[in-house]
Design an enzyme around this catalytic site. Structure first.
Site, PDB file in Angstrom:
ATOM      1  N   LEU A 142      10.309 -20.655  -5.557  1.00 37.32           N
ATOM      2  CA  LEU A 142       9.399 -19.763  -4.834  1.00 37.32           C
ATOM      3  C   LEU A 142       7.987 -19.838  -5.405  1.00 37.32           C
ATOM      4  CD1 LEU A 142       9.205 -17.222  -2.796  1.00 37.32           C
ATOM      5  CD2 LEU A 142       9.316 -15.880  -4.898  1.00 37.32           C
ATOM      6  N   HIS A 145       2.442   3.820  -8.942  1.00 39.11           N
ATOM      7  CA  HIS A 145       2.196   2.425  -9.301  1.00 39.11           C
ATOM      8  C   HIS A 145       3.371   1.852 -10.096  1.00 39.11           C
ATOM      9  CE1 HIS A 145      -1.717   2.643  -7.605  1.00 39.11           C
ATOM     10  NE2 HIS A 145      -2.239   3.422  -8.537  1.00 39.11           N
ATOM     11  N   GLU A 184     -12.384  -4.315  -3.862  1.00 43.91           N
ATOM     12  CA  GLU A 184     -12.870  -2.963  -3.567  1.00 43.91           C
ATOM     13  C   GLU A 184     -12.159  -1.908  -4.423  1.00 43.91           C
ATOM     14  OE1 GLU A 184     -12.182  -5.240  -1.038  1.00 43.91           O
ATOM     15  OE2 GLU A 184     -14.325  -5.636  -0.966  1.00 43.91           O
ATOM     16  N   ASP A 224       0.830  -1.215   0.000  1.00 47.21           N
ATOM     17  CA  ASP A 224       0.000   0.000   0.000  1.00 47.21           C
ATOM     18  C   ASP A 224       0.864   1.265   0.000  1.00 47.21           C
ATOM     19  OD1 ASP A 224      -2.352   1.391  -0.043  1.00 47.21           O
ATOM     20  OD2 ASP A 224      -2.812   1.128   2.083  1.00 47.21           O
ATOM     21  N   GLY A 225       0.322   2.332  -0.565  1.00 47.22           N
ATOM     22  CA  GLY A 225       0.976   3.631  -0.482  1.00 47.22           C
ATOM     23  C   GLY A 225       1.539   4.181  -1.784  1.00 47.22           C
TER      24      GLY A 225
HETATM   25  C1  IPE Z   1      -5.204  -2.671  -0.069  1.00 44.27           C
HETATM   26  O1  IPE Z   1      -4.921  -1.350  -0.311  1.00 44.27           O
HETATM   27  C2  IPE Z   1      -5.312  -3.416  -1.368  1.00 44.27           C
HETATM   28  C3  IPE Z   1      -4.068  -3.595  -2.098  1.00 44.27           C
HETATM   29  C4  IPE Z   1      -2.881  -3.326  -1.652  1.00 44.27           C
HETATM   30  C5  IPE Z   1      -4.225  -4.172  -3.406  1.00 44.27           C
HETATM   31  P1  IPE Z   1      -6.091  -0.250  -0.420  1.00 44.27           P
HETATM   32  O2  IPE Z   1      -5.431   1.051  -0.651  1.00 44.27           O
HETATM   33  O3  IPE Z   1      -7.097  -0.671  -1.415  1.00 44.27           O
HETATM   34  O4  IPE Z   1      -6.733  -0.353   1.021  1.00 44.27           O
HETATM   35  P2  IPE Z   1      -7.565   0.697   1.873  1.00 44.27           P
HETATM   36  O5  IPE Z   1      -8.620   1.275   0.984  1.00 44.27           O
HETATM   37  O6  IPE Z   1      -6.595   1.749   2.333  1.00 44.27           O
HETATM   38  O7  IPE Z   1      -8.113  -0.079   3.013  1.00 44.27           O
HETATM   39  C1  IPE Z   2      -1.465   0.349  -3.414  1.00 46.21           C
HETATM   40  O1  IPE Z   2      -1.298   1.720  -3.451  1.00 46.21           O
HETATM   41  C2  IPE Z   2      -1.746  -0.238  -4.767  1.00 46.21           C
HETATM   42  C3  IPE Z   2      -3.122  -0.663  -4.988  1.00 46.21           C
HETATM   43  C4  IPE Z   2      -4.078  -0.707  -4.103  1.00 46.21           C
HETATM   44  C5  IPE Z   2      -3.450  -1.082  -6.344  1.00 46.21           C
HETATM   45  P1  IPE Z   2      -2.534   2.727  -3.426  1.00 46.21           P
HETATM   46  O2  IPE Z   2      -2.924   3.020  -4.823  1.00 46.21           O
HETATM   47  O3  IPE Z   2      -3.620   2.213  -2.570  1.00 46.21           O
HETATM   48  O4  IPE Z   2      -1.850   3.999  -2.773  1.00 46.21           O
HETATM   49  P2  IPE Z   2      -2.444   4.962  -1.674  1.00 46.21           P
HETATM   50  O5  IPE Z   2      -2.970   4.117  -0.558  1.00 46.21           O
HETATM   51  O6  IPE Z   2      -3.527   5.739  -2.335  1.00 46.21           O
HETATM   52  O7  IPE Z   2      -1.300   5.801  -1.254  1.00 46.21           O
HETATM   53 MG    MG Z   3      -4.071   2.424  -0.601  1.00 44.65          MG
END
Ligand code: IPE
Ligand code: IPE
Ligand code: MG
Length: 225
Positions: free
Chosen positions: A122, A28, A58, A11-12
């Site tokens: 792996l 990304h 989601e 995430d992030g």
């Molecule tokens: C979780 O991240 C899903 C993935 C890493 C694919 P999200 O960004 O979708 O999660 P929330 O919305 O912060 O819970």
């Molecule tokens: C995680 O990063 C990747 C996916 C969920 C596809 P995010 O796109 O959720 O990045 P943030 O949470 O908005 O920073």
């Molecule tokens: Mg996110």
């Protein structure tokens, strides 16, 4: 002990880009580079199963343009990395419902899974259009349609996308969020959880090692004493 199965909520990416005043797509793209690195490092550390959460059920709530971009990155990743992954013995598995994906991506993914299916290195699980609740519903529907009346933990596990694989020993979440976001709800009943503030594009080999070292210091009791 090295955790056998490590699962990561990557995430992030969006925040990483925002901090640099860049469009989310840049985050990304950077995230994919980290995936490539972490797969190699995980393998070299002796981790046997690596599960990466790439797209949740989601995430369809996101703008169409972002979803399209994510799909193109996934396709590119599989296409470009397949040979190297295969050469290093990686066995690819997808967790999730692929049917909603564009046909050309499904073909690419199925080909990659098929080519690597006999590999013994792996095990790389990529969670795509994955949601743990949907996975459980899918499992219950399958059991129902097969007329299974005696439901055990083993039985349920065997109908999940992770069938045959050990449950994660360690779950890592980046970007400092303290939540599971519909990831592997059944399988992580007794996993150790490690949360880091690092945004996924900033996650390094050392961060993975740090997570493993922290895991090694945990005392797993599984309800015992
Ligand atoms: C979780 O991240 C899903 C993935 C890493 C694919 P999200 O960004 O979708 O999660 P929330 O919305 O912060 O819970
Ligand atoms: C995680 O990063 C990747 C996916 C969920 C596809 P995010 O796109 O959720 O990045 P943030 O949470 O908005 O920073
Ligand atoms: Mg996110």
């Amino acid at each position: 002990m090295i955790p056998v199965h490590v699962a990561i909520i990557m995430d992030g990416n969006g925040r990483w880009a925002k901090r640099r005043s860049l469009p989310r797509a840049f985050g990304h793209k950077e995230g994919v580079k980290v995936v490539k690195k972490i797969v190699k490092v995980a393998d070299s550390l002796g981790i046997k199963i690596l599960t990466l959460y790439a797209f949740s059920t989601e995430n369809w709530k996101r703008p169409h343009s972002e979803i399209k971009f994510l799909f193109s990155l996934i396709k590119q990743f599989i296409k470009k990395e397949l040979e190297e992954l295969n050469n290093s013995g990686v066995k690819l598995r997808i967790l999730g419902d692929l049917s909603k994906f564009p046909k050309n991506i499904i073909k690419e993914i199925e080909y990659a899974c098929c080519i690597t299916s006999k590999n013994i290195g792996l095990e790389l699980n990529i969670a795509l259009n994955y949601g743990a609740r949907q996975e459980l519903i899918h499992a219950f529907e399958e059991m129902y349609s097969q007329g299974i009346k005696k439901i055990t933990e083993k039985m349920v596990s065997s109908f999940l996308y992770t069938a045959g694989q050990r449950d994660p020993d360690l779950v890592i979440r980046t970007s400092g969020e303290f939540r599971i976001s519909n990831f592997l709800l059944w399988q992580i009943a007794y996993s150790e959880i490690y949360i880091t503030d690092k945004l996924w594009p900033d996650f390094t080999e050392n961060d993975l090692k740090q997570a493993v070292v922290t895991f090694q210091k945990r005392k797993r009791r599984f309800g015992g004493i």
